[in-house]
Motif scaffolding. Structure first.
Motif, PDB file in Angstrom:
ATOM      1  N   GLY A 101       0.805  -1.216   0.000  1.00  0.00           N
ATOM      2  CA  GLY A 101       0.000   0.000   0.000  1.00  0.00           C
ATOM      3  C   GLY A 101       0.831   1.255   0.000  1.00  0.00           C
ATOM      4  O   GLY A 101       1.991   1.252   0.409  1.00  0.00           O
ATOM      5  N   SER A 102       0.210   2.326  -0.482  1.00  0.00           N
ATOM      6  CA  SER A 102       0.896   3.606  -0.535  1.00  0.00           C
ATOM      7  C   SER A 102      -0.084   4.732  -0.228  1.00  0.00           C
ATOM      8  O   SER A 102      -1.232   4.706  -0.678  1.00  0.00           O
ATOM      9  CB  SER A 102       1.505   3.817  -1.919  1.00  0.00           C
ATOM     10  OG  SER A 102       2.302   4.974  -1.931  1.00  0.00           O
ATOM     11  N   ARG A 103       0.398   5.711   0.526  1.00  0.00           N
ATOM     12  CA  ARG A 103      -0.422   6.874   0.878  1.00  0.00           C
ATOM     13  C   ARG A 103      -0.477   7.878  -0.266  1.00  0.00           C
ATOM     14  O   ARG A 103       0.489   8.038  -1.000  1.00  0.00           O
ATOM     15  CB  ARG A 103       0.144   7.549   2.112  1.00  0.00           C
ATOM     16  CG  ARG A 103       0.007   6.722   3.363  1.00  0.00           C
ATOM     17  CD  ARG A 103       0.190   7.616   4.582  1.00  0.00           C
ATOM     18  NE  ARG A 103      -0.051   6.901   5.794  1.00  0.00           N
ATOM     19  CZ  ARG A 103      -1.260   6.620   6.287  1.00  0.00           C
ATOM     20  NH1 ARG A 103      -2.328   6.994   5.666  1.00  0.00           N
ATOM     21  NH2 ARG A 103      -1.382   5.960   7.419  1.00  0.00           N
ATOM     22  N   ASP A 107      -5.032  10.252  -7.027  1.00  0.00           N
ATOM     23  CA  ASP A 107      -5.894  11.405  -6.723  1.00  0.00           C
ATOM     24  C   ASP A 107      -5.905  11.726  -5.231  1.00  0.00           C
ATOM     25  O   ASP A 107      -6.951  12.030  -4.658  1.00  0.00           O
ATOM     26  CB  ASP A 107      -7.322  11.159  -7.222  1.00  0.00           C
ATOM     27  CG  ASP A 107      -7.380  11.008  -8.734  1.00  0.00           C
ATOM     28  OD1 ASP A 107      -6.541  11.620  -9.423  1.00  0.00           O
ATOM     29  OD2 ASP A 107      -8.258  10.280  -9.223  1.00  0.00           O
ATOM     30  N   GLY A 108      -4.762  11.591  -4.591  1.00  0.00           N
ATOM     31  CA  GLY A 108      -4.643  11.923  -3.178  1.00  0.00           C
ATOM     32  C   GLY A 108      -5.191  10.882  -2.225  1.00  0.00           C
ATOM     33  O   GLY A 108      -5.243  11.098  -1.020  1.00  0.00           O
ATOM     34  N   LYS A 109      -5.597   9.725  -2.755  1.00  0.00           N
ATOM     35  CA  LYS A 109      -6.152   8.660  -1.914  1.00  0.00           C
ATOM     36  C   LYS A 109      -5.091   7.594  -1.639  1.00  0.00           C
ATOM     37  O   LYS A 109      -4.258   7.290  -2.488  1.00  0.00           O
ATOM     38  CB  LYS A 109      -7.336   7.980  -2.614  1.00  0.00           C
ATOM     39  CG  LYS A 109      -8.502   8.882  -2.900  1.00  0.00           C
ATOM     40  CD  LYS A 109      -9.560   8.114  -3.680  1.00  0.00           C
ATOM     41  CE  LYS A 109     -10.588   9.056  -4.266  1.00  0.00           C
ATOM     42  NZ  LYS A 109     -11.375   8.411  -5.309  1.00  0.00           N
ATOM     43  N   ASP A 110      -5.166   7.020  -0.440  1.00  0.00           N
ATOM     44  CA  ASP A 110      -4.327   5.871  -0.097  1.00  0.00           C
ATOM     45  C   ASP A 110      -4.852   4.662  -0.876  1.00  0.00           C
ATOM     46  O   ASP A 110      -6.067   4.514  -1.029  1.00  0.00           O
ATOM     47  CB  ASP A 110      -4.414   5.567   1.393  1.00  0.00           C
ATOM     48  CG  ASP A 110      -4.038   6.755   2.264  1.00  0.00           C
ATOM     49  OD1 ASP A 110      -3.306   7.638   1.786  1.00  0.00           O
ATOM     50  OD2 ASP A 110      -4.477   6.790   3.423  1.00  0.00           O
ATOM     51  N   TRP A 111      -3.966   3.807  -1.364  1.00  0.00           N
ATOM     52  CA  TRP A 111      -4.364   2.611  -2.113  1.00  0.00           C
ATOM     53  C   TRP A 111      -3.609   1.394  -1.598  1.00  0.00           C
ATOM     54  O   TRP A 111      -2.465   1.495  -1.155  1.00  0.00           O
ATOM     55  CB  TRP A 111      -4.051   2.780  -3.604  1.00  0.00           C
ATOM     56  CG  TRP A 111      -5.181   3.383  -4.372  1.00  0.00           C
ATOM     57  CD1 TRP A 111      -5.581   4.687  -4.338  1.00  0.00           C
ATOM     58  CD2 TRP A 111      -6.059   2.719  -5.274  1.00  0.00           C
ATOM     59  NE1 TRP A 111      -6.645   4.871  -5.169  1.00  0.00           N
ATOM     60  CE2 TRP A 111      -6.965   3.681  -5.760  1.00  0.00           C
ATOM     61  CE3 TRP A 111      -6.164   1.403  -5.720  1.00  0.00           C
ATOM     62  CZ2 TRP A 111      -7.966   3.371  -6.669  1.00  0.00           C
ATOM     63  CZ3 TRP A 111      -7.157   1.099  -6.628  1.00  0.00           C
ATOM     64  CH2 TRP A 111      -8.056   2.075  -7.097  1.00  0.00           C
ATOM     65  N   ILE A 112      -4.258   0.230  -1.710  1.00  0.00           N
ATOM     66  CA  ILE A 112      -3.600  -1.049  -1.429  1.00  0.00           C
ATOM     67  C   ILE A 112      -3.876  -2.012  -2.582  1.00  0.00           C
ATOM     68  O   ILE A 112      -4.836  -1.840  -3.341  1.00  0.00           O
ATOM     69  CB  ILE A 112      -4.078  -1.702  -0.111  1.00  0.00           C
ATOM     70  CG1 ILE A 112      -5.558  -2.072  -0.186  1.00  0.00           C
ATOM     71  CG2 ILE A 112      -3.776  -0.810   1.076  1.00  0.00           C
ATOM     72  CD1 ILE A 112      -6.015  -2.998   0.920  1.00  0.00           C
ATOM     73  N   VAL A 113      -3.020  -2.999  -2.706  1.00  0.00           N
ATOM     74  CA  VAL A 113      -3.253  -4.131  -3.599  1.00  0.00           C
ATOM     75  C   VAL A 113      -2.977  -5.387  -2.784  1.00  0.00           C
ATOM     76  O   VAL A 113      -2.000  -5.451  -2.048  1.00  0.00           O
ATOM     77  CB  VAL A 113      -2.395  -4.071  -4.888  1.00  0.00           C
ATOM     78  CG1 VAL A 113      -0.921  -4.031  -4.581  1.00  0.00           C
ATOM     79  CG2 VAL A 113      -2.701  -5.247  -5.807  1.00  0.00           C
ATOM     80  N   GLY A 128     -10.779   2.239   3.558  1.00  0.00           N
ATOM     81  CA  GLY A 128     -11.267   3.234   4.502  1.00  0.00           C
ATOM     82  C   GLY A 128     -10.286   3.477   5.631  1.00  0.00           C
ATOM     83  O   GLY A 128     -10.113   4.602   6.088  1.00  0.00           O
ATOM     84  N   ASP A 129      -9.618   2.429   6.081  1.00  0.00           N
ATOM     85  CA  ASP A 129      -8.676   2.537   7.188  1.00  0.00           C
ATOM     86  C   ASP A 129      -7.326   1.967   6.748  1.00  0.00           C
ATOM     87  O   ASP A 129      -6.998   0.819   7.022  1.00  0.00           O
ATOM     88  CB  ASP A 129      -9.206   1.791   8.410  1.00  0.00           C
ATOM     89  CG  ASP A 129      -8.301   1.945   9.631  1.00  0.00           C
ATOM     90  OD1 ASP A 129      -7.316   2.717   9.568  1.00  0.00           O
ATOM     91  OD2 ASP A 129      -8.577   1.284  10.648  1.00  0.00           O
ATOM     92  N   PHE A 134      -1.416  -2.205   7.943  1.00  0.00           N
ATOM     93  CA  PHE A 134       0.017  -2.189   8.221  1.00  0.00           C
ATOM     94  C   PHE A 134       0.305  -2.136   9.714  1.00  0.00           C
ATOM     95  O   PHE A 134       1.425  -1.916  10.150  1.00  0.00           O
ATOM     96  CB  PHE A 134       0.661  -1.023   7.464  1.00  0.00           C
ATOM     97  CG  PHE A 134       0.386  -1.140   5.993  1.00  0.00           C
ATOM     98  CD1 PHE A 134       1.078  -2.058   5.224  1.00  0.00           C
ATOM     99  CD2 PHE A 134      -0.625  -0.417   5.407  1.00  0.00           C
ATOM    100  CE1 PHE A 134       0.787  -2.233   3.884  1.00  0.00           C
ATOM    101  CE2 PHE A 134      -0.931  -0.583   4.064  1.00  0.00           C
ATOM    102  CZ  PHE A 134      -0.218  -1.496   3.301  1.00  0.00           C
ATOM    103  N   THR A 135      -0.738  -2.361  10.508  1.00  0.00           N
ATOM    104  CA  THR A 135      -0.621  -2.452  11.967  1.00  0.00           C
ATOM    105  C   THR A 135      -1.593  -3.530  12.417  1.00  0.00           C
ATOM    106  O   THR A 135      -1.960  -4.386  11.643  1.00  0.00           O
ATOM    107  CB  THR A 135      -0.979  -1.100  12.637  1.00  0.00           C
ATOM    108  OG1 THR A 135      -2.306  -0.745  12.266  1.00  0.00           O
ATOM    109  CG2 THR A 135      -0.019  -0.008  12.215  1.00  0.00           C
TER     110      THR A 135
END
Length: 150
Positions: A101-103, A107-113, A128-129, A134-135
């Protein structure tokens, strides 16, 4: 569930990501030998070929713009996996499922794969969270840049 060995998982994840980013480009030439097109073929695949279903859902939820193509969605995934400062975690219920994931990625949104140890994409979206991947119960490993060379 297997034994928790962070260094082993780092090596495995690096190999999987490298395999997923191993492009198989096809070059199309005309009868005069002039290059007329390049077809980029990604090395990863979607879980049970559900990529189009995931794409529709992301558009419906406003995560991607209307009209976004599957190629564009895959490009987002490729770019995310190649980001040096992307975070890497192991899924809490299975040591063969990974999260990168990256913050502020799209378009300014955090994404994960999420993907498995065969390089099969399970899903990709802006959660959403973000921090929960990552925790908490996920096993945070490192940044993509910290994965050993394969």
């Amino acid at each position: 569930m297997g034994t928790w060995n962070p260094e082993e998982f780092k090596r495995t994840i690096r190999q999987v990501i490298d395999k997923m980013l191993d492009f198989n480009d096809e070059f199309i030439y005309d009868e005069n030998g002039e290059l007329v097109d390049v077809i980029v073929q990604v090395a990863f695949s979607w879980d049970e070929e559900k990529g189009e279903e995931h794409l529709r859902k992301r558009i419906e939820m406003g995560h991607l713009e209307k009209g976004t193509s599957m190629d564009k969605y895959n490009e987002i995934i490729e770019q995310l996996l190649a980001q040096e400062m992307a975070l890497v975690s192991i899924h809490p219920n299975s040591f063969n499922k990974f999260v990168v994931g990256s913050r502020k990625f799209v378009d300014g949104k955090d994404w994960i794969v999420m993907f498995d140890n065969e390089g099969v994409i399970k899903t990709a979206y802006p959660p959403g969270d973000f921090d929960s991947y990552f925790t908490d119960s996920y096993h945070f490993l490192c940044y993509v840049d910290d994965l050993p060379s394969s």
